[in-house]
Scaffold this active site. Structure first.
Site, PDB file in Angstrom:
ATOM      1  N   SER A 620       0.817  -1.221   0.000  1.00 28.55           N
ATOM      2  CA  SER A 620       0.000   0.000   0.000  1.00 28.55           C
ATOM      3  C   SER A 620       0.847   1.265   0.000  1.00 28.55           C
ATOM      4  O   SER A 620       0.333   2.357  -0.238  1.00 28.55           O
ATOM      5  CB  SER A 620      -0.944   0.007   1.207  1.00 28.55           C
ATOM      6  OG  SER A 620      -0.222   0.047   2.422  1.00 28.55           O
ATOM      7  N   LYS A 663      -6.521   4.369   8.089  1.00 29.18           N
ATOM      8  CA  LYS A 663      -5.363   5.160   7.655  1.00 29.18           C
ATOM      9  C   LYS A 663      -5.688   6.650   7.645  1.00 29.18           C
ATOM     10  O   LYS A 663      -4.899   7.480   8.114  1.00 29.18           O
ATOM     11  CB  LYS A 663      -4.912   4.697   6.266  1.00 29.18           C
ATOM     12  CG  LYS A 663      -4.288   3.309   6.248  1.00 29.18           C
ATOM     13  CD  LYS A 663      -3.972   2.869   4.831  1.00 29.18           C
ATOM     14  CE  LYS A 663      -3.311   1.489   4.823  1.00 29.18           C
ATOM     15  NZ  LYS A 663      -3.025   1.017   3.458  1.00 29.18           N
TER      16      LYS A 663
END
Length: 750
Positions: A620, A663
Site C-alpha cells: 500500500s 489510515k
C-alpha cells in the site's frame, strides 16, 4: 430501514441473515442421502455458521427416524467377539430389562423346581433303581464266588477274593494255595469282578444321564415358555432370536448354577458366569420417549476414545481384564443414524482420529478399539459428518489430503459480509430485537439501530456492505444495554451505542495512545506542514489483536549516480516482507518505461521507512515511495500536509488498498495534534471511495473544509497534488537527472 420507534415494535429475527448461498448449500447437503456427501462449513468466527448449522440439523433430525438403539451381548459361540444388536429406538432399554427379568425369574423358578417334591421323588427313584441294579450285580458275583469257595471283600484297591476256609494249619494252607486249580478259579473270579465293575460304571453313567435328562426336562419346562415368549416378542429381529436360542442352550448346559445357594457359588468363575446373560445398552436413543428425532452430536474434544469409544478395565493382581459389559460408546456411535459435528482445528490435533473417521465413512461401519483380546463386532453406521472450520483449513485439507474431497463433497461457505440494502438493514434491526427478547436487554431506538448498522458497515470497510460477524455486533448490543442501564434509560439510544464503541476502543487502544505520546513528545518525527524533497508521509495500519488503527510513517528517499538501482533498506536488513519487496521492484519497472526509454537506467536510490523497528510488509506504500523517489530525482519538494496511500502497477495505475478508513483517521489524528490548518489531507485510490466509513469527527472535518480526501487513478494526478507542478515538468526534470546519472556512468567519464 422501515420506520419504528424501538425494536420492541418489530418482529424478532428467527434464523440467519445474509447467508443465502451457504443456506442453499447446506440444504442441498442435508437432502442428499449419500455417505460421500458430508459437509465442510467454512467462514470467519461470529458469522453464525455454528448456530445455523445446529438449527438446520435439528430441523432435519426431527424428520429423520432411521436411528436405532444398539446393544452389545455375549457371543456364546466365540466369547472374544461380542455381538452387536440393533433395535428400534426405545426398544433397547426394554430388551435389557427383559433379559434381566428373564434371568431373575429363572433363578427363582429353577431353584423352586429343583427343590420341589416331584424332582426329589424322580431323582430318588433314579438313584434307587441304580442302587438296586448295582446290588444285584454285587450279590451275583458274591454268590458265584462262594460257590467256588471264595468270599468277596471290598478294599481300597477294589474287589478282593479270599478262600472261605481260613482255619487250616499253615502248612495245609500253603499246599492248597499252591494248587494250580486254586489259582485258576481265583483268576476266573477276578475277571468276572472286572466285568461287574464295568457294568456298575455303565449303570452309574446311565443313572447320571437319566438324572441329567430329568434335570433338562424340568429345566426346559421352566425355561422354554419364557424364551419362547421373548422370541415371539422380538420376532422381527433375527439376531435377537439367535441370541435367545443360544442363551437357552447355555442355561440348559449350566442349569446347576441356577439352583445353587450363594455359598455354593463361591468360585468367582461361577459368579462371573452370569455376566454372560447381561445386556450392554451401548447406545440408547429412547431416552426421550416423546421426541424420537435423530441424534445431533457435537464433539469438542475428538480424541480417538471420545470419537470411537473405549473399554473400561478391571485390575486383578496386576492383570487387566475387560468384557463386553464395559464397552463405552464414542461420539460416532452416538451419532449413528443422525449427524456428527466436529471442529476441524480440534480434530486435526488427533491425526489418528482423522484417519479412523475417514475409514469409518468409507467402510460404513465402526467398532470399539479396546486394545485387548476381545474384538467387538462392528456397528453398521449411517451418519453425516459436518466439519466446521476456516477457509484456510479447507484449502489445506483439499490440497494435501486426497481422501478429503472424496468424503466431503459439500462446501458451505459463510460470507463475512452482505449487501447493504433495506432488507438486510431490517434484518439487523430484527436481530437486535431477537437478542433483546432472548437476553432480557433494553430495546434499541431507531437511531440506536442506525448506529449499530454504521458499526457493521465499518467492520466491512465498505459503505455498500454490512458485516455478518454478529458476534462483534452482539458485543455492541450488550455493552449499549449496559450504558443505558447506567443512565437508567428506558431504551438504548444512539449515544449509548456510540459510548459503547468508544469504551470498547479505550479498552484496546493502549498501544495507539503510547504512539500518540511519542508523537507529541517529539520522539516520532512526523511533519504535517511545509514541504520536503524526497520525504512523504505514508500510511499504514497496525493491529493489536482485534483492534486496528492507522498511523503515518515517514518515508525518505535519497538518489545519486550509480548502478545499484533501487535499494529497499528494510529488505537489506531483513525487515521487509515479500509483498513490500515486490512493490519496490515495481518502481524500477515504472521508472524504466516512463523515464528511461532513450538511455539505460542507472542510479542509486535508497528507500527507507524511518523509525520503523518492527518490520514492514504490504504494497500500500508503493505509490508514496514512488512520489518520494520522483521528488528526490526532480528536486521538487512534496507537501508534508498531505499523506498518501495506494498500491501501483508498472503502468502507473493506482490500485486499491485495505484499511483505508483507519489510515485516514490515523493521519487526521496526527494533524489534529499538530494543528489543523485546512491544507491537510490524504491521497487515496479512487476505487477505495466506497471503502470510506469514517468517524463522525473526520466526516465533519471534511465537510467543513478542515481536511481533504483526494482520490486519484494514476501516479501523475497524485504528483501534481503533492507538488503543485504539472507532471510534464516533473517528468522533464527526472529525465534530465537520470540522463546525467547515465552520462556519469558512461566509459568516457570514468
Amino acid at each position: 430501514m422501515l420506520k419504528f420507534n424501538n425494536t420492541s415494535e418489530i418482529e424478532p429475527l428467527e434464523g440467519i441473515l445474509g447467508q443465502e448461498r451457504a443456506i442453499e448449500a447446506m440444504e442441498k447437503g442435508l437432502k442428499i442421502d449419500n455417505p460421500a456427501y458430508n459437509m465442510y462449513l467454512a467462514g470467519d468466527s461470529g458469522t453464525g455458521k455454528t448456530t445455523y448449522a445446529m438449527s438446520a440439523l435439528n430441523k432435519y433430525a426431527a424428520k429423520k427416524g432411521s436411528h436405532k438403539d444398539w446393544c452389545y451381548v455375549y457371543n456364546f459361540e466365540n466369547n472374544r467377539e461380542p455381538l452387536i444388536i440393533g433395535l428400534e429406538k426405545g426398544l433397547g432399554k426394554i430388551f435389557k430389562k427383559d433379559i434381566e427379568k428373564l434371568i431373575e425369574t429363572l433363578l427363582d423358578e429353577l431353584r423352586d423346581a429343583f427343590e420341589s417334591e416331584d424332582f426329589e421323588i424322580g431323582k430318588n427313584q433314579l438313584i434307587e433303581e441304580y442302587e438296586i441294579e448295582k446290588d444285584a450285580l454285587l450279590k451275583k458275583i458274591k454268590k458265584y464266588a462262594e460257590e467256588k469257595g471264595f468270599k468277596l471283600k471290598n478294599s481300597k484297591v477294589g474287589m478282593v477274593f479270599m478262600p472261605i476256609e481260613e482255619n487250616k494249619e499253615d502248612e495245609e494252607a500253603e499246599d492248597d494255595y499252591a494248587d494250580e486249580e486254586f489259582y485258576k478259579v481265583k483268576r476266573e473270579l477276578e475277571n468276572a469282578a472286572i466285568q461287574v465293575v464295568y457294568k456298575i460304571r455303565d449303570l452309574e453313567d446311565a443313572a447320571k444321564e437319566a438324572l441329567l435328562e430329568l434335570e433338562e426336562e424340568i429345566a426346559k419346562y421352566v425355561i422354554d415358555p419364557h424364551i419362547d415368549g421373548l422370541i415371539e416378542k422380538y420376532n422381527g429381529y433375527e439376531k435377537v432370536k439367535m441370541y435367545l436360542n443360544n442363551m437357552r442352550d447355555d442355561i440348559l448346559e449350566y442349569v446347576y448354577l441356577f439352583y445353587m445357594d450363594e455359598e455354593e457359588l463361591k468360585d468367582k468363575y461361577d459368579r462371573e458366569h452370569f455376566m454372560k446373560y447381561k445386556v450392554n445398552l451401548f447406545v440408547d436413543n429412547g431416552i426421550d420417549r416423546e421426541n424420537f428425532k435423530a441424534p445431533v452430536i457435537v464433539e469438542i474434544n475428538p480424541s480417538p476414545a471420545n470419537l470411537f469409544g473405549k473399554a473400561e478395565y478391571d485390575y486383578y493382581n496386576g492383570n487387566v481384564k475387560t468384557d463386553f459389559t464395559k464397552l463405552i460408546p464414542g461420539a460416532v456411535h452416538k451419532a449413528n443414524g443422525g449427524y456428527l459435528v466436529l471442529y476441524v482445528d480440534q480434530l486435526l490435533r488427533y491425526p489418528l482420529s482423522w484417519d479412523m473417521l475417514k475409514r469409518a465413512i468409507q467402510s460404513r461401519q465402526i467398532s470399539v478399539d479396546t486394545q485387548t483380546s476381545i474384538k467387538p463386532e462392528n456397528m453398521p453406521i449411517d451418519i453425516k459428518v459436518i466439519l466446521i472450520g476456516t477457509n484456510y483449513m479447507y484449502n489445506l485439507l483439499y490440497n494435501n489430503d486426497d481422501d478429503f474431497s472424496k468424503y466431503f463433497k459439500i462446501f458451505v461457505d459463510f460470507d463475512n459480509e452482505m449487501d447493504k440494502n433495506e432488507n438486510n438493514e431490517d434484518g439487523i434491526a430484527r436481530f437486535i430485537a431477537y437478542q433483546c427478547e432472548k437476553n432480557k436487554l433494553k430495546h434499541f431506538t431507531y437511531d440506536a439501530v442506525g448506529e449499530v448498522i454504521k458499526f457493521s458497515t465499518r467492520l466491512c470497510g465498505d459503505k455498500y456492505k454490512l458485516s455478518t460477524q454478529f458476534n462483534k455486533i452482539m458485543e455492541i448490543i450488550v455493552e449499549g444495554d449496559a450504558c443505558a442501564q447506567i443512565r437508567n434509560a428506558e431504551y438504548v439510544d444512539k449515544y449509548d451505542v456510540q459510548n459503547a464503541i468508544l469504551e470498547r476502543k479505550k479498552r484496546l487502544n493502549r498501544i495507539e495512545n503510547k504512539m500518540d505520546e511519542s508523537l507529541e513528545n517529539g520522539f516520532t518525527l512526523i511533519e504535517t506542514k511545509g514541504s520536503r524533497v524526497g520525504v512523504i508521509n505514508g500510511l499504514s495500519v497496525l493491529s493489536t489483536g482485534e483492534y486496528s488503527f492507522g498511523r503515518p510513517s515517514r518515508i525518505t528517499v535519497t538518489t545519486s549516480p550509480g548502478n545499484k538501482g533501487i535499494v529497499n533498506i528494510e529488505r537489506e536488513v531483513n525487515m521487509s516482507g515479500p509483498i513490500h519487496n515486490k512493490g519496490v521492484l515495481i518502481l524500477g519497472g515504472y521508472l524504466a518505461e516512463t523515464f528511461a526509454q532513450d538511455f539505460p537506467l542507472s542510479l542509486n536510490a535508497n528507500i527507507c521507512f524511518e523509525q520503523n523497528y518492527g518490520g514492514v510488509d504490504g504494497d500500500s506504500a508503493t505509490g508514496a515511495e514512488l512520489y518520494a523517489l520522483l521528488s528526490s530525482l526532480s528536486k521538487i519538494p512534496l507537501k508534508q500536509s498531505i499523506a498518501a496511500t495506494g498500491s501501483m502497477n508498472q503502468k502507473g495505475e493506482i490500485q486499491v488498498v485495505g484499511g483505508i478508513s483507519e489510515k485516514i483517521e490515523g493521519f487526521y489524528s496526527t494533524c489534529k495534534k499538530q494543528g489543523l490548518n485546512g491544507n491537510q489531507g490524504v491521497i487515496i485510490p479512487k476505487n477505495n471511495s466506497r471503502n470510506l466509513v469514517l468517524s463522525d469527527e473526520v466526516t465533519e472535518a471534511i465537510e467543513t473544509g478542515k481536511f481533504t480526501i483526494y482520490t486519484v487513478e494514476r501516479v501523475e494526478e497524485a504528483m501534481e497534488i503533492l507538488m503543485d507542478v504539472k507532471f510534464d515538468e516533473v517528468k522533464r526534470l527526472v529525465i534530465e537527472r537520470l540522463r546525467g546519472f547515465n552520462e556519469l556512468q558512461s566509459p568516457s567519464k570514468k
